[in-house]
Motif scaffolding. Structure first.
Motif, PDB file in Angstrom:
ATOM      1  N   THR A 121       0.829  -1.197   0.000  1.00  0.00           N
ATOM      2  CA  THR A 121       0.000   0.000   0.000  1.00  0.00           C
ATOM      3  C   THR A 121       0.869   1.255   0.000  1.00  0.00           C
ATOM      4  O   THR A 121       0.601   2.201  -0.737  1.00  0.00           O
ATOM      5  N   GLY A 122       1.928   1.257   0.795  1.00  0.00           N
ATOM      6  CA  GLY A 122       2.825   2.405   0.831  1.00  0.00           C
ATOM      7  C   GLY A 122       3.522   2.639  -0.493  1.00  0.00           C
ATOM      8  O   GLY A 122       3.618   3.764  -0.974  1.00  0.00           O
ATOM      9  N   ALA A 123       3.997   1.560  -1.110  1.00  0.00           N
ATOM     10  CA  ALA A 123       4.693   1.683  -2.390  1.00  0.00           C
ATOM     11  C   ALA A 123       3.743   2.133  -3.495  1.00  0.00           C
ATOM     12  O   ALA A 123       4.089   2.984  -4.319  1.00  0.00           O
ATOM     13  N   ILE A 124       2.549   1.581  -3.490  1.00  0.00           N
ATOM     14  CA  ILE A 124       1.573   1.899  -4.534  1.00  0.00           C
ATOM     15  C   ILE A 124       1.038   3.318  -4.374  1.00  0.00           C
ATOM     16  O   ILE A 124       0.796   4.015  -5.354  1.00  0.00           O
ATOM     17  N   SER A 125       0.901   3.786  -3.128  1.00  0.00           N
ATOM     18  CA  SER A 125       0.346   5.128  -2.901  1.00  0.00           C
ATOM     19  C   SER A 125       1.229   6.217  -3.492  1.00  0.00           C
ATOM     20  O   SER A 125       0.774   7.321  -3.742  1.00  0.00           O
ATOM     21  N   LYS A 126       2.496   5.909  -3.743  1.00  0.00           N
ATOM     22  CA  LYS A 126       3.389   6.884  -4.368  1.00  0.00           C
ATOM     23  C   LYS A 126       3.114   7.025  -5.859  1.00  0.00           C
ATOM     24  O   LYS A 126       3.513   7.998  -6.476  1.00  0.00           O
ATOM     25  N   ILE A 127       2.406   6.029  -6.421  1.00  0.00           N
ATOM     26  CA  ILE A 127       2.184   6.002  -7.863  1.00  0.00           C
ATOM     27  C   ILE A 127       0.728   6.294  -8.230  1.00  0.00           C
ATOM     28  O   ILE A 127       0.453   7.017  -9.178  1.00  0.00           O
ATOM     29  N   VAL A 128      -0.214   5.719  -7.487  1.00  0.00           N
ATOM     30  CA  VAL A 128      -1.638   5.898  -7.793  1.00  0.00           C
ATOM     31  C   VAL A 128      -2.356   6.488  -6.584  1.00  0.00           C
ATOM     32  O   VAL A 128      -1.920   6.327  -5.449  1.00  0.00           O
ATOM     33  N   LYS A 129      -3.468   7.171  -6.855  1.00  0.00           N
ATOM     34  CA  LYS A 129      -4.199   7.849  -5.780  1.00  0.00           C
ATOM     35  C   LYS A 129      -5.015   6.885  -4.926  1.00  0.00           C
ATOM     36  O   LYS A 129      -5.164   7.088  -3.739  1.00  0.00           O
ATOM     37  N   GLN A 130      -5.595   5.859  -5.542  1.00  0.00           N
ATOM     38  CA  GLN A 130      -6.429   4.916  -4.799  1.00  0.00           C
ATOM     39  C   GLN A 130      -5.866   3.510  -4.945  1.00  0.00           C
ATOM     40  O   GLN A 130      -5.537   3.069  -6.044  1.00  0.00           O
TER      41      GLN A 130
ATOM     42  N   SER B 172      -7.351   0.823  -4.850  1.00  0.00           N
ATOM     43  CA  SER B 172      -8.234  -0.013  -5.681  1.00  0.00           C
ATOM     44  C   SER B 172      -7.964   0.144  -7.167  1.00  0.00           C
ATOM     45  O   SER B 172      -8.492  -0.602  -7.973  1.00  0.00           O
ATOM     46  N   HIS B 173      -7.122   1.124  -7.553  1.00  0.00           N
ATOM     47  CA  HIS B 173      -6.804   1.330  -8.961  1.00  0.00           C
ATOM     48  C   HIS B 173      -5.515   0.625  -9.368  1.00  0.00           C
ATOM     49  O   HIS B 173      -5.008   0.842 -10.463  1.00  0.00           O
ATOM     50  N   ALA B 174      -4.979  -0.208  -8.489  1.00  0.00           N
ATOM     51  CA  ALA B 174      -3.717  -0.891  -8.787  1.00  0.00           C
ATOM     52  C   ALA B 174      -3.811  -2.345  -8.326  1.00  0.00           C
ATOM     53  O   ALA B 174      -4.542  -2.671  -7.398  1.00  0.00           O
ATOM     54  N   PHE B 175      -3.061  -3.175  -8.992  1.00  0.00           N
ATOM     55  CA  PHE B 175      -2.989  -4.569  -8.586  1.00  0.00           C
ATOM     56  C   PHE B 175      -1.619  -5.115  -8.927  1.00  0.00           C
ATOM     57  O   PHE B 175      -0.872  -4.519  -9.693  1.00  0.00           O
ATOM     58  N   GLU B 176      -1.279  -6.227  -8.337  1.00  0.00           N
ATOM     59  CA  GLU B 176       0.002  -6.873  -8.551  1.00  0.00           C
ATOM     60  C   GLU B 176      -0.255  -8.355  -8.808  1.00  0.00           C
ATOM     61  O   GLU B 176      -1.138  -8.946  -8.197  1.00  0.00           O
ATOM     62  N   VAL B 177       0.496  -8.929  -9.710  1.00  0.00           N
ATOM     63  CA  VAL B 177       0.403 -10.361  -9.986  1.00  0.00           C
ATOM     64  C   VAL B 177       1.633 -11.018  -9.377  1.00  0.00           C
ATOM     65  O   VAL B 177       2.758 -10.620  -9.660  1.00  0.00           O
ATOM     66  N   PHE B 178       1.410 -11.999  -8.524  1.00  0.00           N
ATOM     67  CA  PHE B 178       2.493 -12.761  -7.918  1.00  0.00           C
ATOM     68  C   PHE B 178       2.445 -14.189  -8.433  1.00  0.00           C
ATOM     69  O   PHE B 178       1.367 -14.717  -8.730  1.00  0.00           O
ATOM     70  N   GLY B 179       3.595 -14.805  -8.499  1.00  0.00           N
ATOM     71  CA  GLY B 179       3.669 -16.215  -8.860  1.00  0.00           C
ATOM     72  C   GLY B 179       4.040 -17.021  -7.625  1.00  0.00           C
ATOM     73  O   GLY B 179       5.071 -16.764  -7.007  1.00  0.00           O
ATOM     74  N   TYR B 180       3.210 -17.957  -7.255  1.00  0.00           N
ATOM     75  CA  TYR B 180       3.453 -18.780  -6.073  1.00  0.00           C
ATOM     76  C   TYR B 180       3.900 -20.170  -6.493  1.00  0.00           C
ATOM     77  O   TYR B 180       3.259 -20.810  -7.332  1.00  0.00           O
ATOM     78  N   ASP B 181       5.009 -20.617  -5.908  1.00  0.00           N
ATOM     79  CA  ASP B 181       5.462 -21.993  -6.091  1.00  0.00           C
ATOM     80  C   ASP B 181       5.118 -22.732  -4.811  1.00  0.00           C
ATOM     81  O   ASP B 181       5.659 -22.424  -3.736  1.00  0.00           O
ATOM     82  N   ILE B 182       4.203 -23.676  -4.937  1.00  0.00           N
ATOM     83  CA  ILE B 182       3.725 -24.422  -3.773  1.00  0.00           C
ATOM     84  C   ILE B 182       3.920 -25.908  -4.042  1.00  0.00           C
ATOM     85  O   ILE B 182       3.568 -26.410  -5.108  1.00  0.00           O
ATOM     86  N   LEU B 183       4.471 -26.592  -3.060  1.00  0.00           N
ATOM     87  CA  LEU B 183       4.720 -28.023  -3.145  1.00  0.00           C
ATOM     88  C   LEU B 183       3.715 -28.745  -2.260  1.00  0.00           C
ATOM     89  O   LEU B 183       3.436 -28.306  -1.142  1.00  0.00           O
ATOM     90  N   LEU B 184       3.165 -29.831  -2.756  1.00  0.00           N
ATOM     91  CA  LEU B 184       2.297 -30.681  -1.936  1.00  0.00           C
ATOM     92  C   LEU B 184       3.116 -31.879  -1.477  1.00  0.00           C
ATOM     93  O   LEU B 184       3.719 -32.565  -2.306  1.00  0.00           O
ATOM     94  N   ASP B 185       3.127 -32.136  -0.164  1.00  0.00           N
ATOM     95  CA  ASP B 185       3.872 -33.298   0.327  1.00  0.00           C
ATOM     96  C   ASP B 185       3.040 -34.569   0.153  1.00  0.00           C
ATOM     97  O   ASP B 185       1.962 -34.537  -0.468  1.00  0.00           O
ATOM     98  N   GLN B 186       3.506 -35.682   0.685  1.00  0.00           N
ATOM     99  CA  GLN B 186       2.828 -36.966   0.487  1.00  0.00           C
ATOM    100  C   GLN B 186       1.441 -37.000   1.124  1.00  0.00           C
ATOM    101  O   GLN B 186       0.591 -37.790   0.720  1.00  0.00           O
ATOM    102  N   GLN B 187       1.218 -36.148   2.112  1.00  0.00           N
ATOM    103  CA  GLN B 187      -0.110 -36.053   2.742  1.00  0.00           C
ATOM    104  C   GLN B 187      -0.928 -34.931   2.109  1.00  0.00           C
ATOM    105  O   GLN B 187      -1.975 -34.559   2.622  1.00  0.00           O
ATOM    106  N   TYR B 188      -0.434 -34.364   1.002  1.00  0.00           N
ATOM    107  CA  TYR B 188      -1.086 -33.293   0.254  1.00  0.00           C
ATOM    108  C   TYR B 188      -1.200 -31.999   1.051  1.00  0.00           C
ATOM    109  O   TYR B 188      -2.071 -31.187   0.818  1.00  0.00           O
ATOM    110  N   LYS B 189      -0.272 -31.802   1.967  1.00  0.00           N
ATOM    111  CA  LYS B 189      -0.188 -30.534   2.690  1.00  0.00           C
ATOM    112  C   LYS B 189       0.620 -29.570   1.825  1.00  0.00           C
ATOM    113  O   LYS B 189       1.710 -29.906   1.360  1.00  0.00           O
TER     114      LYS B 189
END
Length: 134
Positions: free
Chosen positions: A32-41, A43-60
């Motif tokens: 929010t702090g970083a985005i507020s320097k660029i856009v006024k609201q 809700s007018h900005a979004f970020e796309v993140f890529g998550y690498d998630i591993l499932l163990d043998q119990q599917y956790k």
């Protein structure tokens, strides 16, 4: 997994969403702090993140890493399907206005197809934009 191994896929997705939420909540103030320097609201900005998630043998689910600039470059057919679906969901989530949605979808598909074609033809760059590693 449900059909072949009797695994509750809805439970797995709930746990993955919990991992994602727990990783984002502590960082929201920073974003929010970083985005507020660029856009006024916020809700007018979004970020796309890529998550690498591993499932163990119990599917956790276990969080391996979060990419703040995930690659959207074309790859395998599976990657292309996942990325295309994600972009469609993203446009829905950010509520692109209805009159723009069809045009945006068509342009996105055209750009994607053009990059794939150029890559097949051995094109390595468009101006300063390198596509050789896409």
């Amino acid at each position: 997994l449900e059909e072949t191994q009797g695994v509750d896929s809805a439970k797995i997705w709930r746990e993955i969403k919990e991992v994602v939420a727990k990783s984002l909540l502590p960082s929201e103030r920073f974003f929010t702090g970083a985005i507020s320097k660029i856009v006024k609201q916020r809700s007018h900005a979004f970020e796309v993140f890529g998550y690498d998630i591993l499932l163990d043998q119990q599917y956790k689910p276990w969080l391996l890493e979060i990419n703040h600039t995930p690659s959207l470059a074309p790859g395998t057919n599976l990657e292309n399907d996942v990325k295309h679906s994600m972009l469609k969901d993203l446009f829905t989530l950010v509520d692109v206005r209805a009159r723009i949605k069809p045009v945006l979808g068509q342009r996105c598909a055209l750009i994607w197809d053009s990059i794939l074609q150029m890559r097949e033809e051995g094109v390595t760059a468009i101006g300063d934009f390198e596509i050789s590693n896409l």
